[in-house]
Design a protein around this motif. Structure first.
Motif, PDB file in Angstrom:
ATOM      1  N   LEU A 109      -9.496  -8.708  -3.172  1.00 19.96           N
ATOM      2  CA  LEU A 109      -8.877  -7.711  -4.028  1.00 19.96           C
ATOM      3  C   LEU A 109      -7.370  -7.575  -3.890  1.00 19.96           C
ATOM      4  O   LEU A 109      -6.748  -6.911  -4.708  1.00 19.96           O
ATOM      5  CB  LEU A 109      -9.521  -6.339  -3.765  1.00 19.96           C
ATOM      6  CG  LEU A 109     -11.019  -6.252  -4.070  1.00 19.96           C
ATOM      7  CD1 LEU A 109     -11.550  -4.884  -3.690  1.00 19.96           C
ATOM      8  CD2 LEU A 109     -11.276  -6.506  -5.549  1.00 19.96           C
ATOM      9  N   PHE A 110      -6.763  -8.158  -2.873  1.00 18.94           N
ATOM     10  CA  PHE A 110      -5.319  -8.036  -2.713  1.00 18.94           C
ATOM     11  C   PHE A 110      -4.611  -9.200  -3.400  1.00 18.94           C
ATOM     12  O   PHE A 110      -5.123 -10.315  -3.436  1.00 18.94           O
ATOM     13  CB  PHE A 110      -4.944  -8.019  -1.229  1.00 18.94           C
ATOM     14  CG  PHE A 110      -5.149  -6.680  -0.567  1.00 18.94           C
ATOM     15  CD1 PHE A 110      -5.902  -5.693  -1.161  1.00 18.94           C
ATOM     16  CD2 PHE A 110      -4.579  -6.423   0.669  1.00 18.94           C
ATOM     17  CE1 PHE A 110      -6.095  -4.468  -0.550  1.00 18.94           C
ATOM     18  CE2 PHE A 110      -4.760  -5.204   1.296  1.00 18.94           C
ATOM     19  CZ  PHE A 110      -5.524  -4.219   0.686  1.00 18.94           C
ATOM     20  N   PRO A 111      -3.416  -8.978  -3.931  1.00 23.55           N
ATOM     21  CA  PRO A 111      -2.669 -10.070  -4.570  1.00 23.55           C
ATOM     22  C   PRO A 111      -2.187 -11.080  -3.541  1.00 23.55           C
ATOM     23  O   PRO A 111      -1.896 -10.733  -2.395  1.00 23.55           O
ATOM     24  CB  PRO A 111      -1.492  -9.342  -5.227  1.00 23.55           C
ATOM     25  CG  PRO A 111      -1.295  -8.124  -4.388  1.00 23.55           C
ATOM     26  CD  PRO A 111      -2.674  -7.701  -3.972  1.00 23.55           C
ATOM     27  N   THR A 163      -1.210  -3.568   3.585  1.00 24.35           N
ATOM     28  CA  THR A 163      -2.460  -3.130   4.198  1.00 24.35           C
ATOM     29  C   THR A 163      -2.299  -1.817   4.954  1.00 24.35           C
ATOM     30  O   THR A 163      -3.234  -1.024   5.039  1.00 24.35           O
ATOM     31  CB  THR A 163      -2.991  -4.210   5.155  1.00 24.35           C
ATOM     32  OG1 THR A 163      -1.965  -4.562   6.091  1.00 24.35           O
ATOM     33  CG2 THR A 163      -3.402  -5.448   4.390  1.00 24.35           C
ATOM     34  N   GLU A 164      -1.095  -1.556   5.481  1.00 21.30           N
ATOM     35  CA  GLU A 164      -0.871  -0.313   6.216  1.00 21.30           C
ATOM     36  C   GLU A 164      -0.768   0.891   5.296  1.00 21.30           C
ATOM     37  O   GLU A 164      -1.231   1.980   5.626  1.00 21.30           O
ATOM     38  CB  GLU A 164       0.410  -0.423   7.055  1.00 21.30           C
ATOM     39  CG  GLU A 164       0.273  -1.296   8.287  1.00 21.30           C
ATOM     40  CD  GLU A 164       1.578  -1.384   9.057  1.00 21.30           C
ATOM     41  OE1 GLU A 164       2.605  -0.883   8.537  1.00 21.30           O
ATOM     42  OE2 GLU A 164       1.570  -1.947  10.167  1.00 21.30           O
ATOM     43  N   ASN A 165      -0.168   0.700   4.133  1.00 22.81           N
ATOM     44  CA  ASN A 165       0.123   1.827   3.254  1.00 22.81           C
ATOM     45  C   ASN A 165      -0.889   2.055   2.148  1.00 22.81           C
ATOM     46  O   ASN A 165      -0.863   3.088   1.493  1.00 22.81           O
ATOM     47  CB  ASN A 165       1.497   1.641   2.602  1.00 22.81           C
ATOM     48  CG  ASN A 165       2.622   1.835   3.587  1.00 22.81           C
ATOM     49  OD1 ASN A 165       2.581   2.731   4.416  1.00 22.81           O
ATOM     50  ND2 ASN A 165       3.626   0.984   3.508  1.00 22.81           N
ATOM     51  N   VAL A 166      -1.778   1.116   1.940  1.00 19.52           N
ATOM     52  CA  VAL A 166      -2.650   1.205   0.777  1.00 19.52           C
ATOM     53  C   VAL A 166      -3.538   2.442   0.790  1.00 19.52           C
ATOM     54  O   VAL A 166      -3.892   2.981  -0.250  1.00 19.52           O
ATOM     55  CB  VAL A 166      -3.511  -0.071   0.655  1.00 19.52           C
ATOM     56  CG1 VAL A 166      -4.550  -0.141   1.761  1.00 19.52           C
ATOM     57  CG2 VAL A 166      -4.170  -0.137  -0.702  1.00 19.52           C
ATOM     58  N   ASN A 167      -3.893   2.948   1.968  1.00 20.05           N
ATOM     59  CA  ASN A 167      -4.755   4.123   2.042  1.00 20.05           C
ATOM     60  C   ASN A 167      -4.041   5.362   2.566  1.00 20.05           C
ATOM     61  O   ASN A 167      -4.682   6.361   2.878  1.00 20.05           O
ATOM     62  CB  ASN A 167      -5.962   3.834   2.944  1.00 20.05           C
ATOM     63  CG  ASN A 167      -6.926   2.857   2.303  1.00 20.05           C
ATOM     64  OD1 ASN A 167      -7.214   2.969   1.121  1.00 20.05           O
ATOM     65  ND2 ASN A 167      -7.412   1.894   3.066  1.00 20.05           N
TER      66      ASN A 167
END
Length: 228
Positions: A156-158, A134-138
């Motif tokens: 949407l996340f695995p 969640t920290e790196n996705v954007n």
């Protein structure tokens, strides 16, 4: 309903079943009917033995190769993706990598990815690093996911940690492509398929990967990015 037929009976000089014949002939509807009637997807195709001569009609080398063929191998020879999908759905296996070898020889990346994805399994020991995901996705410095925005985690996340066993695939596997890794993860996280633009996020589900004892000359940069 119980099928009154012996769908796994060998025919054609005791070399193949009706399922094998249907696959070779690219008869999708017949293949489907046989599978729904309980046909075994993993029976081997036998070499023809001439009873009168007591010898196989094939050479020793041909007999060895032919005897190892299966319905999945024949479907890959035909590059018949619909029947490959059907066989995999009904439990076809490629433990000896014969089908994968055919796909690699034909440079058929769609079949390669599909067959490799069946060698992904739920990891019983490790969990997905949700915090890192969640920290790196954007993050702008994480180009692989720069196009992914406004995600709802539960949708949407695995959530299924994925270990991939591509050890010793016996098919002269010289490269690993990012898309193959994504497809392997999607195999265990199918809900992500509903949003194709966010497929890359599936990589975060990979917790273990074994690609040892192959002929790899390169691996994708994405693997190192996921080790952050």
């Amino acid at each position: 309903m119980i099928c009154p037929l012996r769908v796994d009976m060998y025919c054609n000089n005791n070399t193949e079943t009706a399922l094998h014949a249907a696959i070779k002939g690219k008869h999708y509807d017949i293949t489907l009917a046989l599978l729904e009637a309980g046909a075994n997807t993993n029976l081997v195709i036998r070499a023809y033995l001439d009873i009168n001569e007591g010898l196989s009609c094939c050479s020793v080398e041909e007999d060895s190769n032919y005897g190892q063929s299966t319905g999945l191998v024949e479907a890959c020879k035909n590059r018949d993706l619909p029947i490959v999908d059907l066989l995999l759905k009904h439990g076809a296996r490629d433990d000896d990598c014969k089908a994968l070898s055919i796909a690699v020889k034909n440079c058929d990346e769609t079949l390669i990815a599909k067959l490799l994805s069946t060698k992904a399994h739920t990891d019983p020991e490790y969990k997905i690093n949700k915090k890192m995901m969640t920290e790196n996705v954007n993050c702008s410095h994480f180009p692989l996911f720069s196009n992914v925005t406004n995600l709802t985690y539960s949708a949407l996340f695995p959530n299924n940690p994925t270990m991939i066993n591509w050890h010793n695939q016996k098919c002269n596997l010289t490269q690993i492509k990012t898309q193959w890794l994504i497809d392997a993860s999607l195999h265990l996280n199918p809900k992500l398929k509903q949003t194709p633009s966010n497929y890359d996020i599936a990589l975060y589900a990979i917790t273990r990967l074994d690609v040892s004892n192959n002929n790899l000359t390169s691996i994708p940069l994405a693997l190192f990015q996921l080790c952050r």
